[in-house]
Design a protein around this motif. Structure first.
Motif, PDB file in Angstrom:
ATOM      1  N   ASP A   2      -2.539  11.619 -14.195  1.00  0.00           N
ATOM      2  CA  ASP A   2      -2.591  12.340 -12.933  1.00  0.00           C
ATOM      3  C   ASP A   2      -1.260  12.248 -12.176  1.00  0.00           C
ATOM      4  O   ASP A   2      -0.341  11.534 -12.578  1.00  0.00           O
ATOM      5  CB  ASP A   2      -3.750  11.832 -12.076  1.00  0.00           C
ATOM      6  CG  ASP A   2      -3.624  10.365 -11.719  1.00  0.00           C
ATOM      7  OD1 ASP A   2      -2.655   9.731 -12.135  1.00  0.00           O
ATOM      8  OD2 ASP A   2      -4.503   9.859 -11.001  1.00  0.00           O
ATOM      9  N   VAL A   3      -1.169  12.993 -11.073  1.00  0.00           N
ATOM     10  CA  VAL A   3       0.066  13.083 -10.293  1.00  0.00           C
ATOM     11  C   VAL A   3       0.467  11.716  -9.739  1.00  0.00           C
ATOM     12  O   VAL A   3       1.638  11.339  -9.776  1.00  0.00           O
ATOM     13  CB  VAL A   3      -0.096  14.106  -9.140  1.00  0.00           C
ATOM     14  CG1 VAL A   3       1.117  14.109  -8.236  1.00  0.00           C
ATOM     15  CG2 VAL A   3      -0.353  15.493  -9.703  1.00  0.00           C
ATOM     16  N   ILE A  28      -5.668  -1.793  -6.023  1.00  0.00           N
ATOM     17  CA  ILE A  28      -5.788  -1.563  -4.572  1.00  0.00           C
ATOM     18  C   ILE A  28      -5.228  -0.194  -4.219  1.00  0.00           C
ATOM     19  O   ILE A  28      -5.841   0.569  -3.470  1.00  0.00           O
ATOM     20  CB  ILE A  28      -5.069  -2.674  -3.786  1.00  0.00           C
ATOM     21  CG1 ILE A  28      -5.744  -4.014  -4.037  1.00  0.00           C
ATOM     22  CG2 ILE A  28      -5.057  -2.356  -2.284  1.00  0.00           C
ATOM     23  CD1 ILE A  28      -5.026  -5.197  -3.427  1.00  0.00           C
ATOM     24  N   PHE A  29      -4.057   0.137  -4.766  1.00  0.00           N
ATOM     25  CA  PHE A  29      -3.459   1.444  -4.491  1.00  0.00           C
ATOM     26  C   PHE A  29      -4.352   2.576  -4.992  1.00  0.00           C
ATOM     27  O   PHE A  29      -4.510   3.598  -4.335  1.00  0.00           O
ATOM     28  CB  PHE A  29      -2.069   1.550  -5.125  1.00  0.00           C
ATOM     29  CG  PHE A  29      -1.032   0.687  -4.461  1.00  0.00           C
ATOM     30  CD1 PHE A  29      -1.042   0.456  -3.096  1.00  0.00           C
ATOM     31  CD2 PHE A  29      -0.029   0.101  -5.207  1.00  0.00           C
ATOM     32  CE1 PHE A  29      -0.073  -0.329  -2.484  1.00  0.00           C
ATOM     33  CE2 PHE A  29       0.947  -0.685  -4.613  1.00  0.00           C
ATOM     34  CZ  PHE A  29       0.915  -0.900  -3.244  1.00  0.00           C
ATOM     35  N   ARG A  30      -4.954   2.399  -6.161  1.00  0.00           N
ATOM     36  CA  ARG A  30      -5.840   3.416  -6.733  1.00  0.00           C
ATOM     37  C   ARG A  30      -7.030   3.709  -5.824  1.00  0.00           C
ATOM     38  O   ARG A  30      -7.467   4.837  -5.715  1.00  0.00           O
ATOM     39  CB  ARG A  30      -6.370   2.952  -8.088  1.00  0.00           C
ATOM     40  CG  ARG A  30      -5.488   3.311  -9.199  1.00  0.00           C
ATOM     41  CD  ARG A  30      -5.906   4.676  -9.686  1.00  0.00           C
ATOM     42  NE  ARG A  30      -4.970   5.071 -10.710  1.00  0.00           N
ATOM     43  CZ  ARG A  30      -4.503   6.294 -10.814  1.00  0.00           C
ATOM     44  NH1 ARG A  30      -4.866   7.219  -9.996  1.00  0.00           N
ATOM     45  NH2 ARG A  30      -3.676   6.598 -11.764  1.00  0.00           N
ATOM     46  N   ARG A  31      -7.587   2.662  -5.192  1.00  0.00           N
ATOM     47  CA  ARG A  31      -8.721   2.851  -4.288  1.00  0.00           C
ATOM     48  C   ARG A  31      -8.325   3.605  -3.023  1.00  0.00           C
ATOM     49  O   ARG A  31      -9.152   4.268  -2.414  1.00  0.00           O
ATOM     50  CB  ARG A  31      -9.326   1.506  -3.901  1.00  0.00           C
ATOM     51  CG  ARG A  31     -10.165   0.878  -4.980  1.00  0.00           C
ATOM     52  CD  ARG A  31     -10.996  -0.273  -4.447  1.00  0.00           C
ATOM     53  NE  ARG A  31     -10.217  -1.292  -3.771  1.00  0.00           N
ATOM     54  CZ  ARG A  31      -9.803  -2.431  -4.320  1.00  0.00           C
ATOM     55  NH1 ARG A  31     -10.097  -2.689  -5.575  1.00  0.00           N
ATOM     56  NH2 ARG A  31      -9.118  -3.307  -3.628  1.00  0.00           N
ATOM     57  N   CYS A  32      -7.073   3.492  -2.624  1.00  0.00           N
ATOM     58  CA  CYS A  32      -6.630   4.064  -1.349  1.00  0.00           C
ATOM     59  C   CYS A  32      -6.041   5.464  -1.474  1.00  0.00           C
ATOM     60  O   CYS A  32      -6.127   6.255  -0.541  1.00  0.00           O
ATOM     61  CB  CYS A  32      -5.583   3.151  -0.713  1.00  0.00           C
ATOM     62  SG  CYS A  32      -6.179   1.511  -0.331  1.00  0.00           S
ATOM     63  N   VAL A  33      -5.434   5.768  -2.605  1.00  0.00           N
ATOM     64  CA  VAL A  33      -4.688   7.015  -2.768  1.00  0.00           C
ATOM     65  C   VAL A  33      -5.394   7.918  -3.764  1.00  0.00           C
ATOM     66  O   VAL A  33      -5.866   7.461  -4.795  1.00  0.00           O
ATOM     67  CB  VAL A  33      -3.249   6.705  -3.254  1.00  0.00           C
ATOM     68  CG1 VAL A  33      -2.472   7.979  -3.484  1.00  0.00           C
ATOM     69  CG2 VAL A  33      -2.536   5.828  -2.245  1.00  0.00           C
ATOM     70  N   GLY A  34      -5.438   9.199  -3.449  1.00  0.00           N
ATOM     71  CA  GLY A  34      -6.043  10.169  -4.349  1.00  0.00           C
ATOM     72  C   GLY A  34      -5.182  10.425  -5.571  1.00  0.00           C
ATOM     73  O   GLY A  34      -3.968  10.202  -5.563  1.00  0.00           O
TER      74      GLY A  34
END
Length: 170
Positions: A2-3, A28-34
């Motif tokens: 993904d992007v 953590i970043f994956r949970r916060c950012v689409g």
């Protein structure tokens, strides 16, 4: 891929972050950012008002600012800040090429003033960071009037009835 993954990994490599550090913070970043949000910047940062708070890692995308914290003693990760860029107010940054750093400050939606110090290795990187922050916070954000789509409960200005005025009593 993904992007977010396509843009995050090169940005982390450009910042000189170790693969182990990136992989620890990634959940953590994956949970916060689409998945469709592109990464602008990934960097280590510190909080000048909390020098013993641990290490911080900042992720800036076109829509969000996410900061994670790793405690010094137990090396536990926690989310420090997760907000959309449009929810931040009074965003300022001060590049200082003599100290090879940029101080970023913003007021979160809860009213807390957040300050982060980003250190670079070379004065030229300070100006590159300044340009990235300018792109993220000045050119990409629109004024609140441009974001207003509709107001519930209010008819359009042209459709409002004339003001009611009682007849004068004689």
């Amino acid at each position: 891929m993904d992007v977010f993954s396509r843009t995050f990994l090169p940005a982390a490599a450009e910042a000189g972050l170790a693969t182990q550090t990136v992989s620890r913070h990634m959940p953590i970043f994956r949970r916060c950012v689409g998945s469709g949000d592109a990464t602008i910047l990934v960097t280590r940062c510190s909080r000048p008002d909390h020098p013993v708070g641990g290490d911080h890692l900042m992720l800036l995308t076109h829509r969000r600012l996410v900061v994670t914290q790793q405690t010094r003693v137990l090396h536990r990760l926690r989310l420090h800040l997760n907000t959309e860029l449009r929810e931040l107010s009074n965003v300022t940054w001060s590049p200082d090429p003599r100290l090879h750093s940029v101080e970023l400050a913003a007021t979160a939606i809860d009213g807390a003033r957040e300050r982060f110090l980003i250190r670079t290795h070379h004065p030229k990187q300070v100006w590159q960071l300044d340009a990235l922050l300018n792109h993220a916070f000045r050119t990409r954000l629109r004024t609140p009037a441009e974001r207003l789509v509709a107001t519930i409960g209010e008819p359009p200005l042209g459709a409002r009835p004339a003001a009611f005025r009682p007849a004068s009593v004689r």
